[in-house]
Design a protein around this motif. Structure first.
Motif, PDB file in Angstrom:
ATOM      1  N   GLY A 122       0.790  -1.224   0.000  1.00  0.00           N
ATOM      2  CA  GLY A 122       0.000   0.000   0.000  1.00  0.00           C
ATOM      3  C   GLY A 122       0.821   1.271   0.000  1.00  0.00           C
ATOM      4  N   GLY A 123       2.071   1.177  -0.432  1.00  0.00           N
ATOM      5  CA  GLY A 123       2.970   2.325  -0.442  1.00  0.00           C
ATOM      6  C   GLY A 123       3.793   2.474   0.811  1.00  0.00           C
ATOM      7  N   ALA A 124       3.580   1.590   1.803  1.00  0.00           N
ATOM      8  CA  ALA A 124       4.302   1.694   3.080  1.00  0.00           C
ATOM      9  C   ALA A 124       5.800   1.452   2.911  1.00  0.00           C
ATOM     10  CB  ALA A 124       3.726   0.712   4.093  1.00  0.00           C
ATOM     11  N   VAL A 125       6.209   0.831   1.808  1.00  0.00           N
ATOM     12  CA  VAL A 125       7.644   0.605   1.574  1.00  0.00           C
ATOM     13  C   VAL A 125       8.390   1.928   1.381  1.00  0.00           C
ATOM     14  CG1 VAL A 125       7.425  -1.717   0.646  1.00  0.00           C
ATOM     15  CG2 VAL A 125       7.168   0.244  -0.891  1.00  0.00           C
ATOM     16  N   MET A 126       7.664   3.000   1.157  1.00  0.00           N
ATOM     17  CA  MET A 126       8.282   4.320   0.996  1.00  0.00           C
ATOM     18  C   MET A 126       8.132   5.184   2.239  1.00  0.00           C
ATOM     19  SD  MET A 126       7.154   5.018  -2.988  1.00  0.00           S
ATOM     20  CE  MET A 126       5.469   4.408  -2.758  1.00  0.00           C
ATOM     21  N   ASP A 127       7.700   4.547   3.336  1.00  0.00           N
ATOM     22  CA  ASP A 127       7.480   5.256   4.598  1.00  0.00           C
ATOM     23  C   ASP A 127       8.448   4.718   5.642  1.00  0.00           C
ATOM     24  OD1 ASP A 127       6.594   6.442   6.916  1.00  0.00           O
ATOM     25  OD2 ASP A 127       4.531   5.696   6.781  1.00  0.00           O
ATOM     26  N   ALA A 141      11.021  -3.022   6.510  1.00  0.00           N
ATOM     27  CA  ALA A 141      11.582  -4.357   6.276  1.00  0.00           C
ATOM     28  C   ALA A 141      11.354  -4.785   4.832  1.00  0.00           C
ATOM     29  CB  ALA A 141      10.965  -5.360   7.232  1.00  0.00           C
ATOM     30  N   LEU A 142      10.183  -4.495   4.319  1.00  0.00           N
ATOM     31  CA  LEU A 142       9.889  -4.832   2.927  1.00  0.00           C
ATOM     32  C   LEU A 142      10.749  -4.018   1.965  1.00  0.00           C
ATOM     33  CD1 LEU A 142       6.013  -5.097   3.237  1.00  0.00           C
ATOM     34  CD2 LEU A 142       7.555  -6.976   2.645  1.00  0.00           C
ATOM     35  N   HIS A 143      10.988  -2.750   2.300  1.00  0.00           N
ATOM     36  CA  HIS A 143      11.866  -1.930   1.466  1.00  0.00           C
ATOM     37  C   HIS A 143      13.280  -2.498   1.455  1.00  0.00           C
ATOM     38  CE1 HIS A 143      13.992   1.361  -0.364  1.00  0.00           C
ATOM     39  NE2 HIS A 143      14.733   1.493   0.725  1.00  0.00           N
ATOM     40  N   GLU A 144      13.754  -2.944   2.611  1.00  0.00           N
ATOM     41  CA  GLU A 144      15.081  -3.547   2.671  1.00  0.00           C
ATOM     42  C   GLU A 144      15.121  -4.814   1.819  1.00  0.00           C
ATOM     43  OE1 GLU A 144      19.018  -4.508   3.604  1.00  0.00           O
ATOM     44  OE2 GLU A 144      17.877  -2.634   3.594  1.00  0.00           O
ATOM     45  N   PHE A 145      14.066  -5.601   1.872  1.00  0.00           N
ATOM     46  CA  PHE A 145      13.975  -6.784   1.012  1.00  0.00           C
ATOM     47  C   PHE A 145      14.043  -6.378  -0.458  1.00  0.00           C
ATOM     48  CE2 PHE A 145      11.350  -9.523  -1.653  1.00  0.00           C
ATOM     49  CZ  PHE A 145      11.840 -10.787  -1.378  1.00  0.00           C
ATOM     50  N   ASN A 146      13.249  -5.387  -0.840  1.00  0.00           N
ATOM     51  CA  ASN A 146      13.229  -4.927  -2.233  1.00  0.00           C
ATOM     52  C   ASN A 146      14.584  -4.376  -2.661  1.00  0.00           C
ATOM     53  OD1 ASN A 146      10.503  -5.580  -2.311  1.00  0.00           O
ATOM     54  ND2 ASN A 146       9.822  -3.483  -1.934  1.00  0.00           N
ATOM     55  N   ARG A 147      15.224  -3.604  -1.763  1.00  0.00           N
ATOM     56  CA  ARG A 147      16.526  -3.026  -2.081  1.00  0.00           C
ATOM     57  C   ARG A 147      17.555  -4.121  -2.326  1.00  0.00           C
ATOM     58  NH1 ARG A 147      21.200  -2.295  -0.222  1.00  0.00           N
ATOM     59  NH2 ARG A 147      20.725  -3.428   1.704  1.00  0.00           N
ATOM     60  N   ARG A 148      17.538  -5.125  -1.467  1.00  0.00           N
ATOM     61  CA  ARG A 148      18.486  -6.225  -1.626  1.00  0.00           C
ATOM     62  C   ARG A 148      18.184  -7.043  -2.874  1.00  0.00           C
ATOM     63  NH1 ARG A 148      19.034  -9.907   3.218  1.00  0.00           N
ATOM     64  NH2 ARG A 148      20.440 -10.842   1.708  1.00  0.00           N
ATOM     65  N   LEU A 149      16.917  -7.201  -3.166  1.00  0.00           N
ATOM     66  CA  LEU A 149      16.520  -7.928  -4.366  1.00  0.00           C
ATOM     67  C   LEU A 149      17.067  -7.224  -5.614  1.00  0.00           C
ATOM     68  CD1 LEU A 149      14.624 -10.486  -4.453  1.00  0.00           C
ATOM     69  CD2 LEU A 149      12.868  -8.952  -5.347  1.00  0.00           C
ATOM     70  N   ALA A 150      17.012  -5.902  -5.602  1.00  0.00           N
ATOM     71  CA  ALA A 150      17.472  -5.117  -6.746  1.00  0.00           C
ATOM     72  C   ALA A 150      18.990  -5.095  -6.867  1.00  0.00           C
ATOM     73  CB  ALA A 150      16.941  -3.694  -6.636  1.00  0.00           C
ATOM     74  N   SER A 151      19.702  -5.172  -5.738  1.00  0.00           N
ATOM     75  CA  SER A 151      21.161  -5.025  -5.760  1.00  0.00           C
ATOM     76  C   SER A 151      21.913  -6.352  -5.730  1.00  0.00           C
ATOM     77  CB  SER A 151      21.619  -4.172  -4.576  1.00  0.00           C
ATOM     78  OG  SER A 151      21.267  -4.782  -3.340  1.00  0.00           O
ATOM     79  N   ILE A 171       6.163  -6.687  -9.814  1.00  0.00           N
ATOM     80  CA  ILE A 171       4.963  -6.529 -10.631  1.00  0.00           C
ATOM     81  C   ILE A 171       3.893  -5.867  -9.771  1.00  0.00           C
ATOM     82  CG2 ILE A 171       3.190  -7.716 -11.978  1.00  0.00           C
ATOM     83  CD1 ILE A 171       5.197 -10.030 -12.316  1.00  0.00           C
ATOM     84  N   PRO A 172       3.451  -4.648 -10.110  1.00  0.00           N
ATOM     85  CA  PRO A 172       2.385  -4.013  -9.321  1.00  0.00           C
ATOM     86  C   PRO A 172       1.106  -4.855  -9.382  1.00  0.00           C
ATOM     87  CG  PRO A 172       3.466  -2.422 -10.763  1.00  0.00           C
ATOM     88  CD  PRO A 172       3.925  -3.774 -11.194  1.00  0.00           C
ATOM     89  N   LEU A 173       0.407  -4.925  -8.262  1.00  0.00           N
ATOM     90  CA  LEU A 173      -0.841  -5.672  -8.178  1.00  0.00           C
ATOM     91  C   LEU A 173      -1.992  -4.728  -7.894  1.00  0.00           C
ATOM     92  CD1 LEU A 173       0.307  -8.731  -6.015  1.00  0.00           C
ATOM     93  CD2 LEU A 173       0.045  -8.646  -8.498  1.00  0.00           C
ATOM     94  N   LEU A 174      -3.129  -5.006  -8.495  1.00  0.00           N
ATOM     95  CA  LEU A 174      -4.321  -4.199  -8.301  1.00  0.00           C
ATOM     96  C   LEU A 174      -5.207  -4.877  -7.266  1.00  0.00           C
ATOM     97  CD1 LEU A 174      -5.101  -3.532 -12.066  1.00  0.00           C
ATOM     98  CD2 LEU A 174      -3.827  -2.067 -10.494  1.00  0.00           C
ATOM     99  N   ARG A 175      -5.297  -4.283  -6.104  1.00  0.00           N
ATOM    100  CA  ARG A 175      -6.177  -4.786  -5.056  1.00  0.00           C
ATOM    101  C   ARG A 175      -7.016  -3.614  -4.570  1.00  0.00           C
ATOM    102  NH1 ARG A 175      -1.495  -8.241  -1.810  1.00  0.00           N
ATOM    103  NH2 ARG A 175      -1.573 -10.081  -3.118  1.00  0.00           N
ATOM    104  N   GLU A 176      -7.576  -3.753  -3.357  1.00  0.00           N
ATOM    105  CA  GLU A 176      -8.264  -2.600  -2.780  1.00  0.00           C
ATOM    106  C   GLU A 176      -7.273  -1.474  -2.511  1.00  0.00           C
ATOM    107  OE1 GLU A 176      -6.833  -5.204   0.460  1.00  0.00           O
ATOM    108  OE2 GLU A 176      -8.014  -5.522  -1.352  1.00  0.00           O
ATOM    109  N   ARG A 177      -5.989  -1.860  -2.470  1.00  0.00           N
ATOM    110  CA  ARG A 177      -4.908  -0.883  -2.434  1.00  0.00           C
ATOM    111  C   ARG A 177      -3.792  -1.430  -3.317  1.00  0.00           C
ATOM    112  NH1 ARG A 177      -1.852  -1.663   3.416  1.00  0.00           N
ATOM    113  NH2 ARG A 177      -1.356  -3.895   3.190  1.00  0.00           N
ATOM    114  N   VAL A 178      -2.870  -0.562  -3.707  1.00  0.00           N
ATOM    115  CA  VAL A 178      -1.788  -1.010  -4.574  1.00  0.00           C
ATOM    116  C   VAL A 178      -0.831  -1.894  -3.776  1.00  0.00           C
ATOM    117  CG1 VAL A 178       0.146  -0.269  -6.002  1.00  0.00           C
ATOM    118  CG2 VAL A 178      -1.978   1.039  -6.011  1.00  0.00           C
TER     119      VAL A 178
END
Length: 222
Positions: free
Chosen positions: A174-179, A187-197, A206-213
């Motif tokens: 829901g965008g919390a990875v940028m908060d 923690a999810l942002h750290e996971f994503n950062r490590r995944l990218a590096s 892959i963005p998912l369409l739910r009741e929130r992004v």
């Protein structure tokens, strides 16, 4: 046709995709109903996401799958359906009550001979899998406690091989990875950062369409 409510539009679009490509059958509908009846939290993946994950597993020719976080077995049904006749899957669940529901749902779907649900702390279960050399796995799906995602990535890298796929749910949250103030989001942002590096991975979200992004992280071990 336009919608003023973005959340309503996202829900309708996801329903449209799921209706076309992942119509619910008896086993999937019963899995959701039994999970609700048992009081499990309604945090399962959507039909559209389930079909996407099944498609990716099929595309990669997965024969051995490891899932971290079973809940009621709904995602396990999608992943197990991608397996060949001699395929196998291990799914890790913390709560015995959840595992009991999942096993019943998998049996109803005719997949209980392919999927083994193991109960206990995921780290301890992963340590045992590693110690007993049960890997490598062709696909690892992470959908458990968000604070431990970076640690689960370490396990996934140790339990896979070049060509294996690692997937993780809720990687936008829901965008919390940028908060920075959100503990799970951080923690999810750290996971994503490590995944990218991580040099051993080729990855994206892959963005998912739910009741929130939200997002499904997909990585290939290289």
């Amino acid at each position: 046709m336009q919608r003023d409510d973005l959340g309503e539009l996202l829900s309708e679009v996801e329903g449209y995709i799921g209706g076309l490509f992942s119509p619910q059958d008896h086993a999937l509908e019963a899995a959701l109903e039994e999970s609700r009846r048992a009081g499990l939290p309604e945090i399962h993946i959507s039909p559209a996401q389930g079909r996407l994950m099944q498609f990716l597993a099929e595309l990669g020719g997965a024969r051995r799958v490891l899932e971290i976080g079973t809940l009621g077995g709904y995602s396990a049904i999608y992943l197990a359906r991608a397996l060949p006749e001699d395929g196998e899957m291990i799914s890790l669940e913390l709560e015995e009550d959840h595992a009991r529901v999942a096993r019943a749902n998998l049996e109803r779907a005719g997949l209980d001979t392919k999927v083994e649900v193991r109960v206990g702390d995921a780290r301890e279960s992963l340590d045992k899998i590693q110690a007993s050399e049960e890997g490598p796995f062709d696909l690892v799906f992470i959908d458990a406690d968000k604070e431990a995602y970076p640690e689960y990535l370490d396990y996934a890298l140790r339990l896979t091989r070049p060509g294996s796929v690692i997937m993780a749910d809720n990687t936008i949250w829901g965008g919390a990875v940028m908060d920075d103030s959100d503990e799970e989001g951080s923690a999810l942002h750290e996971f994503n950062r490590r995944l990218a590096s991580e040099g051993r991975l080729s990855a994206t979200i892959i963005p998912l369409l739910r009741e929130r992004v939200d997002g499904l992280a997909v990585a290939r071990v290289i």
